[in-house]
Scaffold this motif. Structure first.
Motif, short mmCIF file in Angstrom:
data_model
loop_
_atom_site.label_atom_id
_atom_site.label_comp_id
_atom_site.label_asym_id
_atom_site.label_seq_id
_atom_site.Cartn_x
_atom_site.Cartn_y
_atom_site.Cartn_z
N PRO A 165 0.80 -1.23 0.00
CA PRO A 165 0.00 0.00 0.00
C PRO A 165 0.83 1.27 0.00
O PRO A 165 1.95 1.31 0.53
N VAL A 166 0.26 2.31 -0.60
CA VAL A 166 0.75 3.68 -0.51
C VAL A 166 -0.14 4.40 0.49
O VAL A 166 -1.37 4.45 0.31
N TYR A 167 0.44 4.96 1.53
CA TYR A 167 -0.35 5.72 2.51
C TYR A 167 -0.77 7.05 1.89
O TYR A 167 0.03 7.74 1.25
N LEU A 168 -2.04 7.43 2.08
CA LEU A 168 -2.57 8.66 1.51
C LEU A 168 -2.83 9.73 2.56
O LEU A 168 -2.19 10.77 2.58
N ASN A 169 -3.79 9.50 3.44
CA ASN A 169 -4.09 10.46 4.50
C ASN A 169 -4.93 9.77 5.57
O ASN A 169 -5.27 8.59 5.46
N SER A 170 -5.28 10.54 6.60
CA SER A 170 -6.14 10.02 7.68
C SER A 170 -7.20 11.04 8.07
O SER A 170 -7.72 10.98 9.18
N SER A 171 -7.54 11.94 7.17
CA SER A 171 -8.42 13.06 7.53
C SER A 171 -9.88 12.69 7.59
O SER A 171 -10.69 13.43 8.14
N ASP A 181 -7.60 14.76 -18.36
CA ASP A 181 -6.26 15.28 -18.65
C ASP A 181 -5.16 14.44 -18.03
O ASP A 181 -3.98 14.80 -18.09
N GLY A 182 -5.52 13.32 -17.43
CA GLY A 182 -4.53 12.42 -16.84
C GLY A 182 -4.25 12.66 -15.37
O GLY A 182 -3.60 11.82 -14.73
N ARG A 183 -4.73 13.78 -14.82
CA ARG A 183 -4.50 14.04 -13.40
C ARG A 183 -5.45 13.18 -12.55
O ARG A 183 -6.53 12.81 -12.99
N LYS A 184 -5.00 12.88 -11.35
CA LYS A 184 -5.77 12.02 -10.45
C LYS A 184 -6.05 12.77 -9.15
O LYS A 184 -5.19 13.49 -8.65
N TRP A 185 -7.26 12.57 -8.65
CA TRP A 185 -7.72 13.32 -7.48
C TRP A 185 -8.32 12.36 -6.46
O TRP A 185 -9.14 11.50 -6.81
N ARG A 213 2.19 10.18 -3.64
CA ARG A 213 1.68 10.89 -2.47
C ARG A 213 0.71 11.97 -2.93
O ARG A 213 0.67 12.33 -4.11
N LEU A 214 -0.06 12.48 -1.99
CA LEU A 214 -0.95 13.60 -2.26
C LEU A 214 -0.13 14.88 -2.33
O LEU A 214 0.81 15.07 -1.54
N GLU A 269 -5.06 16.53 -5.07
CA GLU A 269 -4.43 15.84 -6.19
C GLU A 269 -3.48 14.76 -5.70
O GLU A 269 -2.78 14.91 -4.68
N TYR A 270 -3.43 13.64 -6.46
CA TYR A 270 -2.51 12.56 -6.18
C TYR A 270 -1.46 12.50 -7.28
O TYR A 270 -1.77 12.46 -8.48
#
Length: 549
Positions: free
Chosen positions: A119-125, A136-140, A170-171, A163-164
């Motif tokens: 896993p890649v850690y993202l957040n805990s909010s 456009d290829g960007r990931k959110w 990472r974010l 954004e990721y």
């Protein structure tokens, strides 16, 4: 017209996230404290589904020891882009009180079968994360945000977006609060779609009980502002207590090969005998919290109409989910039925079976120590959140029969094993073989029917003496809100009913009001406990689950 009958994923399968890849459809659902994590089902016609993978299967991906009942894996999101499957999930370490510890992660794989990455850690909010792949290829990343300084439903602080970066894993950039929901509150479960120059944001609102709903908003800009659909709710059963599918909400949308749109959503089916206080009491259910659903929150499907430039609507009209819906024009694709009788051999457990929390199954059971049997090592007590030797499958039918054959010789009353109907630490009925202080084998029943705050284990029968050795067959028959245990000794011994009826409606989301309620569903399975710490084993020769009419 070919119809789809709901629910499409019966039994505990909530928070569906759906994706189509070519001609294949996949739905990921929450598994909470059950290991391995996340269930992924596959279909080619949206009617017939088969469980194909539980991707979170090793300690590097998931360790839920210590997670509370109904903690663990919440609301996964499954998408496909750039030749990969992307799975976002939450591991909830604390869910009660003002604070929540909810950690969000990402894993990827080239195919559903894997291999799935670490896993890649993202957040805990906050919880209920989802990943949006823009044109456009960007990931959110989207998730609800938890505001512990507020009270009640106001703690749901809105839907945030960040954004990721794939390269940095990472974010990045600022966090944007893009939608605070409606006056129905408890806004969560976001999914984002781009269509006809609009960004459409689908959310869940109203909590996951009988006021649950799916609400949609849209914006010309990904970061908002978002305007709520004038109809407010796309889907809800909150004003239709007579509807077959209740608690409808937390949804996701998929487009077929022919441009049709379908919405998958969670729902529940309350037992008929619990739909009114009077009916419930006539059945021996004395609590006022009627409308109990032992099967938990299931997954259903609805057909949508989505005209260009407009908000989508249910194809049959209104916002109440239908029990049957028109199927898409796709070739029927059936799967072989699941066998009723499970036997045990070296390798993996039979696919329907799971266990609780631990990424170290070798501490809990073995498929090799006794050929042809599943050996469970007696571990901590039924209330343990750490080391619990319980292996079970979902209850997927309102009526069923389950049986097992057990070979166990407890040394004393601290060692016990048997057949169990299980929801959580405060909700279970357990037919157990144990022993007295002198080591004489006994058959007994432990029952905890969720009458919180008492939540006491009761002993509804006088223990029954058993032969000193030999296998014992254990059985359970469930019919709606009633559960009856039976047993047999000897190779050809006749089944003997215990003469008691227990309240199966207590093994449900809605029963009780203490810790560990709300989010999973009834299981039936086998278990072994040894509160002395000696790890006394029990051998199970087979396990059978058969639906009844």
């Amino acid at each position: 017209m070919t119809e789809i009958r709901n629910p499409i994923l019966p039994g505990f399968n909530p928070d569906p996230s759906i994706v189509r890849v070519g001609d294949d459809y996949y739905i990921a659902t929450s598994t909470f404290e059950w290991f391995p994590g996340v269930q992924i089902h596959h279909s080619r016609d949206l009617r017939n589904w088969r469980l194909v993978k539980r991707p979170l299967e090793r300690a590097a991906q998931l360790d839920m020891r210590g997670d509370p009942d109904s903690g663990g894996i919440w609301a996964p999101c499954l998408t496909h882009a750039d030749g990969l499957f992307w799975l976002i999930y939450t591991d909830v370490k604390r869910r009660d009180g003002a604070w929540k510890d909810s950690h969000n992660y990402l894993v990827t794989a080239p195919s559903i079968e894997g291999p799935w990455s670490d896993p890649v850690y993202l957040n805990s909010s906050g919880f209920d994360p989802s990943l949006f792949h823009d044109e456009d290829g960007r990931k959110w990343l989207l998730n609800m945000i938890w505001d512990h300084n507020q009270t009640g439903g106001e703690r749901f602080g809105g839907i945030v977006c960040q954004e990721y970066s794939v390269d940095e894993q990472r974010l990045v950039g600022p966090v944007h609060n893009i939608y605070r929901g409606t006056d129905h509150k408890l806004t969560e479960g976001p999914h984002l779609y781009r269509r006809d120059g609009w960004y459409y944001l689908l959310t869940a609102e109203g909590g996951t009980g009988y006021d649950h709903a799916a609400t949609m908003a849209r914006s010309r800009d990904l970061l908002g502002p978002y305007e709520t659909d004038p109809a407010k709710h796309l889907l809800t059963s909150k004003d239709a207590p007579e509807a077959y599918l209740q608690r409808a909400g937390h949804a996701d949308i998929v487009e077929t090969q022919d441009g049709e749109h379908y919405l998958v959503h969670l729902c529940s089916r309350p037992l008929d005998e619990t739909r009114s206080i009077e009916t419930g009491r006539a059945k021996g259910i004395h609590a006022d919290d009627v409308r109990r659903s032992p099967l938990g929150r299931e997954t259903a499907i609805q057909k949508l109409v989505w005209p260009e430039g407009e908000f989508p609507r249910l194809a049959h009209g209104g916002c109440v989910p239908a029990a049957t819906v028109e199927a898409p024009d796709l070739p029927e694709h059936r799967f072989d039925p699941e066998p009723a009788r499970m036997t045990f051999a070296p390798g993996a457990l039979p696919q329907p079976l799971q266990w609780l929390r631990s990424p170290e199954p070798e501490r809990l059971f073995s498929l090799t120590e006794r050929p042809g049997a599943l050996r469970l090592f007696g571990r901590e007590a039924p209330g343990s959140q750490f080391d619990h030797a319980l292996v079970a499958r979902r209850q997927t039918d309102l009526a069923y029969a389950a049986e097992t054959e057990i070979d166990v010789t407890p040394g004393d009353y601290q060692q016990f094993a048997g057949l169990i109907s299980w929801y959580g630490r405060f909700k279970f009925h357990y037919l157990a073989i144990t022993a007295d202080a002198e080591g004489n084998r006994l058959l007994t029943v432990y029952s905890c029917a969720a009458d919180w705050p008492e939540a006491q284990v009761s002993y509804p029968i006088t223990p029954i003496p058993l032969p000193a050795s030999g296998t014992v067959r254990l059985g359970v028959d469930v019919d709606g809100a009633s559960l009856r245990f039976r047993y047999a000794t000897g190779e050809d011994g006749a089944w003997q009913d215990l003469g008691i009826t227990l309240d199966q409606s207590a093994i449900s989301d809605e029963a009780g009001n203490g810790p560990g309620n709300n989010f999973t569903g009834a299981f039936v399975g086998i278990c072994a406990h040894d509160t002395s710490g000696r790890g006394r084993p029990a051998d199970f020769l087979h396990f059978t689950y058969e639906p009844r009419t």
